[in-house]
Scaffold this motif. Structure first.
Motif, short mmCIF file in Angstrom:
data_model
loop_
_atom_site.label_atom_id
_atom_site.label_comp_id
_atom_site.label_asym_id
_atom_site.label_seq_id
_atom_site.Cartn_x
_atom_site.Cartn_y
_atom_site.Cartn_z
N GLN A 30 3.62 -11.53 -5.27
CA GLN A 30 3.01 -10.46 -4.66
C GLN A 30 3.89 -9.52 -3.85
OE1 GLN A 30 -0.61 -12.10 -2.58
NE2 GLN A 30 -0.39 -10.38 -1.34
N GLU A 31 3.64 -8.25 -3.95
CA GLU A 31 4.45 -7.37 -3.22
C GLU A 31 4.30 -7.55 -1.47
OE1 GLU A 31 4.25 -3.33 -4.05
OE2 GLU A 31 3.76 -3.91 -6.09
N LEU A 32 5.14 -6.97 -0.91
CA LEU A 32 4.71 -7.11 0.74
C LEU A 32 3.97 -5.92 0.89
CD1 LEU A 32 5.57 -7.81 3.39
CD2 LEU A 32 7.46 -6.34 3.28
N GLY A 33 3.11 -6.12 1.71
CA GLY A 33 1.88 -5.28 2.00
C GLY A 33 2.20 -3.79 2.47
N GLN A 86 3.83 -12.77 4.60
CA GLN A 86 5.04 -12.09 4.35
C GLN A 86 5.39 -11.03 5.15
OE1 GLN A 86 3.86 -10.33 0.31
NE2 GLN A 86 6.04 -10.77 -0.55
N TYR A 87 4.25 -10.67 5.85
CA TYR A 87 4.28 -9.61 6.84
C TYR A 87 5.13 -10.31 8.31
CZ TYR A 87 1.23 -5.72 5.54
OH TYR A 87 0.86 -4.73 4.91
N SER A 140 -2.72 -4.30 3.10
CA SER A 140 -1.89 -5.48 2.99
C SER A 140 -1.82 -6.06 1.51
CB SER A 140 -2.17 -6.51 3.98
OG SER A 140 -3.24 -7.27 3.34
#
Lengths: 570, 743
Positions: free
Chosen positions: B94-97, A9-10, A168
């Motif tokens: 899931q959320e972004l960290g 996602q990052y 994270s």
């Protein structure tokens, strides 16, 4: 609590934020590994990222038509490289992402270097660890400790990695650690310190039950990394070695050129994803099915695609066919090599004795079996040493310990000095003296009954009867039975309820067998999510290197002599 | 400044647009404005506000700050997302960290440094503009000096005894020079010069972005005024002074450096390399595919299921369109791949890598998407599918009907039952009026429902009838079509027909191979035409000696195709009259015909014919069709290669008498292109397939006919380029050698 997804996602966010246009990804050595674990090349190409460069590479050309996405660890060298880069920008615009907390002064010096105003973004994205599986991460640090204490460099790296993981996943955990390990306590304190210092970052919504970070030390369970493995992922790592999902097959006899190095990633290899936790026998039948499937789909060369319909079908299936042929040849090669090694090294027999050493308490039978195998010429020196290590760990204090005799056998077998020294080093590393808990003898009534029943039933599979010690620890933790005198909390507060989100970190490295245990626990206990991490992911070879690097062997000579003397005296 | 005749005075600094007060920085200006002028007229305010905004934008643009604004808004957007309504217990999705931006900090530090830099640059550029705003060459040097001094106050000579750059002492020999841009002093060695073109470039490039920013009060006139005459085109009159650099502006190294940097920035901004242009096109194409492909897939799926929601032609058109975009993507990415490849020195390996990667990703894209494009059913298949679907529907309907009947029967039973009970006086007698009422109510409802069902049934029945009629009609049509097709493709069996149709569908995968032979062929034809020409030249002069005529013969496939649909059962009877070669003989070698000297042209034609045969267009057709099975082999049976056979009987060829009736009468009136375009619009099938098929049929008939008449030469010159044919026709008309009008 999916670490692969968190990192992915990052990266996706970085690419997304840079907008359309051709892009180059600027990375350092470590972030290259981090990115490669979660993204394949073709996947990232589709997002218009066409070039991958190392920030330290000097041979980069000025390409003003590219946007640069920099994903870097906030080290001093990287900041220096970046300052140089910004003074003479090679790309039109820079999106800078640090994988961890960066100091204000570094930001300032970067800002001052950016005279041409090419920087459009400076952010911290906490993807500072290697995401191996959704529930398993590693920091790829080999040799984290000197003696019993942290190597300071590695301690700070580990602290960074762990805090990045927490960020994270958006967890601000309670921390508990293994009391018997000084290193665990030290790391717990360091993590706590960062959480306190960066309290703004760690302000997440409170959950009813706070997440828990459990810090363990490898020396509490030196058995698990010494065993031969029979589940696919663990076995591949044990026999071939997995490095950032890559497997080096160049030593496989008669290997074709394009299979020298293969990638096993559950993210884009369906067969692997479905089979990584199955045992060797099951893999065999599955790969046979895969082959048959493939054969069915594979067009016969001679049969000359008679009708157009045939041909259309072929062409329509072609991409799958091609992908499948890649998968098939990869797995067939890997499994083929595994089975070759198993028979060459007589691993079935070796493993049976290993499991007996690890799981049963029959000293005389164990000793007899070890002695028998030491005489077997097909057992390699590596496996022989491994057996003796297991024996030494289990029967270290046994009244009729005959380690010296086995050491003699090893010498007679021609096992090199290095391995013989390692036996004592391993005892020094993970012997009874160091262990905080009892690895071998069952502790409570339930466990004793269980073992008794197990003995009656007979085991389903002799090769996979061993359960890592981690299983028991986590089991107790989930049931709220973990003894606080062995695993104290850092700080005054303790966890009252059953924990829900657990992050386990093993100093000195986790193993794939433990990853499997965690995987099964995640599957079988609803409402509990566990993520396992380690300074690295070990196989026996890397574990022995870890032991060697800890430098314990230098003192081990005398201590092992002491042990053997005391043993012989008894 | 006063010496300047310019009406609009140019002032530098952060000027308030209303009171023209010079404020020290942008921020001060802003706050000043808000404090002092906020109460003033709204109109003015709005105007000014936009000016200020423009100025800010301009400032950003000047230093490439475009990215910042977007990034800022991006982070804000993210924050609202990350703290927005995801249940903490739900980890999917899931959320972004966590993340933290240092951008504002970074910007603050950078701004401190950059603002200074921006102000400096802008100051220099404004001064430069003033210095170049008048006609330097035609102005007296004293006046120039006065103007120059007015732009920036010069440092006093006495204050600077040494050159600040090199440290040399100033003397009579080592004279002081003033920087015209900052007024500082340096020695001649350390002096730099800025040529007028460079100055012009700098000032004009920043005009758009700068003028608004640096002097918002300026009227547009003054800007123009200052720009006017900046280029001195008049030949320079040498200055009275010893220094003859009046077409250049002196400045110090520092100013020059700053300006050069600025120039570099301008250059970079303006330059878009080829690869960027190509790449943008490529992305556009990809977007188009992303739009169109799903649409097509939906259509094709529906058609393949036998539904009639979409028309087959429409889907075919869309398919062709999408495929064209794919070809474009392929071509573009290939172009990118080979960009600058032949340059000397070769491009940097990274450039090559970039090009390779773009090509690779384009290939991946095409592979992935193109292979997802399912094929359309052929006309016949489609009919079959439709039938099948109809049958299925029929069955379903029958089942439904049965079910309906069943329920109806039950309903009726109940009705009669109820009716009997309702009419039964028993209940009434018992005084159970309530019961009666409910019963009657029930009865009424049942009656209603029954009626409704009856009407529905009737409607359904009539509809069914109509559908059946439709079906019959369709079937009839299908039959008719089949009939027609059979007529057309007498030689070709239906089997080969479907095959050659199918071939089209796999064509995308052979795009390259099929395209290459074609170009190869065209090339080959050119080669082949020269010997052929020499051959014909022996007869008489051809209508035009250029290779055109031979390409002209590429017509027949196209030509034939347009006749044959019209021709009735026997294409053979028509074919001779269509023969373009007859004409060729007619007009090219009337003498040969007149003299009735058949053997003469024959041998002369022989060798070129052979040459041509090698590059025979039919071989190309063959190649393309090879996958689908050679269409020629089957119908022709005994002679797998028609050309070989032709060769075997060369002596017979010249004996063929010219066919009575002018073949061209028909040819010109049916313009192949009109026909073709018509076909493209109305053709029920993907037109290409149809055309190909017809071509093949025509050619076959043609060959057959030619064989019959033993005219070898005709067969030799069949080339599939349609355009050539028309060109040749026109060319012939112009030459006046065209005997069309005779009949």
């Amino acid at each position: 609590m999916n670490v692969v997804f968190a990192v992915k996602q990052y990266i996706s966010k970085m690419i997304e934020d840079s907008g359309p246009g051709m892009k180059v990804l600027l990375m350092d050595k470590e972030t290259t590994g981090i990115v490669s674990m979660v993204y394949t090349q073709s996947e990232i190409l589709q997002k218009e990222v066409y070039l991958f460069e190392r920030i330290d590479s000097q041979n980069r050309e000025i390409m003003k038509h590219l946007k640069a996405i920099c994903f870097l660890r906030p080290t001093k060298e990287n900041v220096d490289y970046l300052i140089q880069e910004l003074r003479r920008p090679k790309y039109s615009i820079y999106f800078i992402y640090f994988s961890n907390v960066i100091s204000k002064s570094d930001v300032k010096s970067l800002a001052e270097a950016d005279e041409q105003e090419v920087v459009a973004e400076v952010q911290e994205f906490y993807g500072d660890y290697i995401a191996v599986n959704p529930h398993l991460f590693s920091l790829n640090i080999l040799g984290c400790c000197q003696g019993r204490n942290w190597d300071p460099v590695q301690l700070s790296r580990t602290t960074q990695g762990l805090t990045a993981l927490l960020l994270s996943l958006k967890k601000c955990p309670m921390i508990c650690y293994q009391l018997s390990s000084e290193a665990a306590k030290r790391l717990a304190e360091c993590v706590k310190q960062v959480i306190t210092k960066e309290y703004e970052l760690f302000e997440f919504r409170r959950t009813e039950v706070p997440p828990l970070l459990l810090i363990l030390d490898r020396c509490d369970d030196a058995i698990t990394p010494l065993l031969n493995q029979w589940t696919y992922q663990a076995m591949v790592h044990e026999l071939l070695g997995i490095n950032n999902n890559r497997i080096d097959l160049s030593r496989v006899p008669g290997i074709s050129k394009d299979l020298r190095e293969v990638v096993l990633s559950a993210e884009n290899d369906e067969f692997y994803a479905n089979n990584m936790y199955l045992n060797f026998a099951e893999i065999g039948s599955n790969i046979k099915n895969l082959m048959e499937d493939f054969q069915k789909k594979k067009p016969k060369e001679q049969q000359k695609l008679e009708s157009i319909a045939d041909m259309k079908a072929f062409v329509e299936n072609y991409p799958q066919f091609k992908k499948m042929s890649g998968t098939v040849s990869k797995h067939v090669t890997v499994v083929g090599e595994l089975s070759r090694l198993v028979s060459e090294r007589n691993l079935l027999e070796v493993s049976e004795v290993e499991q007996e050493l690890a799981c049963q308490n029959d000293h005389s039978s164990a000793l007899q079996n070890v002695k028998r195998l030491l005489q077997n010429p097909r057992v390699t020196e590596f496996d022989a040493a491994r057996l003796v290590m297991l024996y030494a760990l289990h029967y270290e204090r046994h009244s009729s310990n005959s380690l010296p005799g086995l050491m003699m056998d090893l010498r007679n077998k021609g096992v090199s000095e290095k391995y013989r020294k390692l036996v004592s080093a391993v005892i020094e590393y993970g012997g009874k003296r160091v262990r905080g808990s009892d690895l071998f003898s069952p502790k409570d009534a339930v466990a004793i009954t269980k073992q008794f029943l197990k003995g009656l039933k007979g085991v389903e599979n002799v090769y996979t009867q061993h359960q890592p010690f981690l299983h028991e620890t986590l089991d107790h933790l989930i049931k709220g039975k973990l003894k606080e005198n062995l695993y104290p909390y850092l700080g005054p507060s303790t966890l009252r309820d059953r924990p829900q989100d657990i992050i386990v970190f093993i100093i000195g490295g986790a193993t794939y067998e433990e990853a499997l245990t965690v995987y099964n626990l995640n599957r079988t206990t609803p409402g509990v999510r566990i993520v396992l991490g380690g300074t690295t992911v070990h196989n026996t070879k890397s574990f022995l290197e870890e032991v060697l690097a800890s430098g314990l062997h230098s003192r081990s000579k005398e201590s092992s002599q002491v042990t053997s003397r005391s043993a012989s005296r008894r | 400044m006063a010496s300047l005749d310019d009406p609009g005075e140019v002032r530098e600094g952060f000027l308030c647009p209303l009171c023209l007060k010079d404020l020290q920085s942008f921020y001060q200006l802003q706050s000043h404005y808000e404090e002092e002028h906020s109460g003033e007229d709204r109109d003015v305010k709005g105007q000014i506000k936009s000016l200020v905004q423009k100025a800010r934008k301009a400032k950003n643009r000047l230093l490439k700050r475009e990215g910042d604004d977007r990034a800022e808004s991006g982070t804000q957007g993210y924050e609202s997302f990350s703290y927005g309504g995801v249940d903490p217990y739900m980890w999917e999705p899931q959320e972004l960290g966590a993340m933290r931006s240092h951008l504002s900090d970074f910007k603050k530090h950078r701004a401190a440094r950059i603002d200074h830099y921006v102000v400096e640059v802008n100051k220099l550029i404004i001064r430069l503009e003033k210095l170049t705003a008048f006609d330097r060459t035609n102005t007296e040097s004293a006046k120039i000096r006065a103007i120059e001094k007015s732009v920036v106050p010069w440092v006093n000579d006495q204050d600077v005894p040494f050159c600040p750059d090199c440290g040399n002492k100033f003397s009579i020999r080592n004279r002081r020079h003033h920087c015209r841009l900052c007024g500082s002093i340096m020695c001649k060695k350390c002096m730099e010069l800025i040529s007028l073109p460079l100055a012009n470039k700098l000032t004009s490039a920043s005009k758009d972005s700068l003028s608004a920013h640096t002097s918002p009060s300026q009227s547009p006139n003054s800007v123009h005024g200052s720009r006017r005459g900046s280029i001195s085109s008049v030949s320079s009159v040498s200055s009275v002074l010893d220094e003859k650099d009046d077409d250049r502006i002196r400045c110090c190294t520092h100013c020059k450096d700053t300006l050069l940097k600025r120039e570099q920035q301008i250059d970079e901004k303006e330059r878009t390399p080829d690869i960027v242009r190509l790449y943008e096109k490529l992305r556009l194409c990809m977007e188009k595919v992303d739009q169109k492909a799903p649409e097509y897939i939906k259509m094709a799926a529906s058609l393949n299921a036998g539904e009639t929601t979409y028309s087959l032609e429409h889907a075919g058109d869309l398919r062709v369109e999408v495929q064209k975009v794919y070809e474009l993507i392929d071509a573009l990415s290939k172009k990118i791949l080979t960009l600058d490849m032949k340059q000397d020195p070769p491009p940097h390996p990274n450039t090559l890598r970039l090009q390779r990667m773009i090509r690779y990703s384009a290939t991946l894209f095409v592979q992935e998407k193109l292979l997802g494009l399912m094929s359309l059913p052929t006309k016949e298949q489609f009919e079959e599918l439709k039938q099948k679907r109809k049958q299925e529907m029929e069955q379903k309907r029958i089942l439904e009907r049965q079910a309906a009947l069943e329920s109806q029967r039950r309903l009726e039973e109940r009705r009669s039952d109820l009716a009997s009970r309702a009419t039964n006086g028993e209940a009434k007698a018992a005084g159970r009026t309530d019961e009666v009422r409910t019963l009657q109510e029930n009865l009424r409802q049942l009656q209603d429902e029954y009626d409704q069902q009856q009407t529905e049934k009737a409607i359904a029945l009539s509809r069914r009838q109509a559908e059946e009629e439709d079906l019959q009609r369709e079937q009839l049509q299908v039959l008719r079509e089949r009939e027609r097709e059979r007529e057309q493709g007498q030689a070709a069996s239906l089997h080969t027909r479907t095959r050659s149709l199918d071939f089209r569908e796999i064509r995308p995968f052979q795009l390259e191979p099929s395209r290459e032979p074609r170009t190869h062929l065209a090339h080959a034809l050119d080669l082949g035409s020269s010997p052929a020409r020499s051959g014909t030249a022996t007869k008489t002069s051809p209508p035009s000696s250029a290779p055109e005529p031979f390409r002209g013969w590429s017509g027949p496939p196209a030509l034939g195709q347009e006749f044959l649909p019209q021709s009735t059962a026997s294409p053979r009877s028509e074919a001779p009259s269509l023969n373009p070669f007859d004409e060729e003989e007619d007009l090219a070698s009337p003498s040969a015909e007149d003299t009735a000297n058949p053997p003469a042209p024959e041998p002369s034609l022989g060798p070129p014919a052979c040459v041509l045969r090698e590059y025979n267009p039919f071989e190309e057709e063959d190649e393309e069709d090879a996958v689908a099975g050679n269409p020629f082999t089957k119908p022709d049976g005994p002679a797998p290669n028609p050309f070989e056979e032709e060769d075997e009987h060369p002596p017979r060829t010249p004996a063929s008498p010219p066919v009575p009736g002018n073949p061209f009468e028909e040819a010109p009136c049916t313009n192949p292109f009109e026909e073709e375009s018509d076909g493209g619009q109305e053709g029920a099938e993907p037109i290409e397939e149809e055309l190909l098929l017809q071509q093949i049929d025509n050619i076959k008939a043609y060959i057959f006919d030619a064989k019959q008449c033993g005219r070898l030469d005709e067969v030799e010159f069949k080339v599939p380029a349609r355009l050539g044919w028309r060109n040749w026709l026109f060319g012939a008309v112009h030459l006046g050698a065209f005997p069309v009008t005779a009949e």
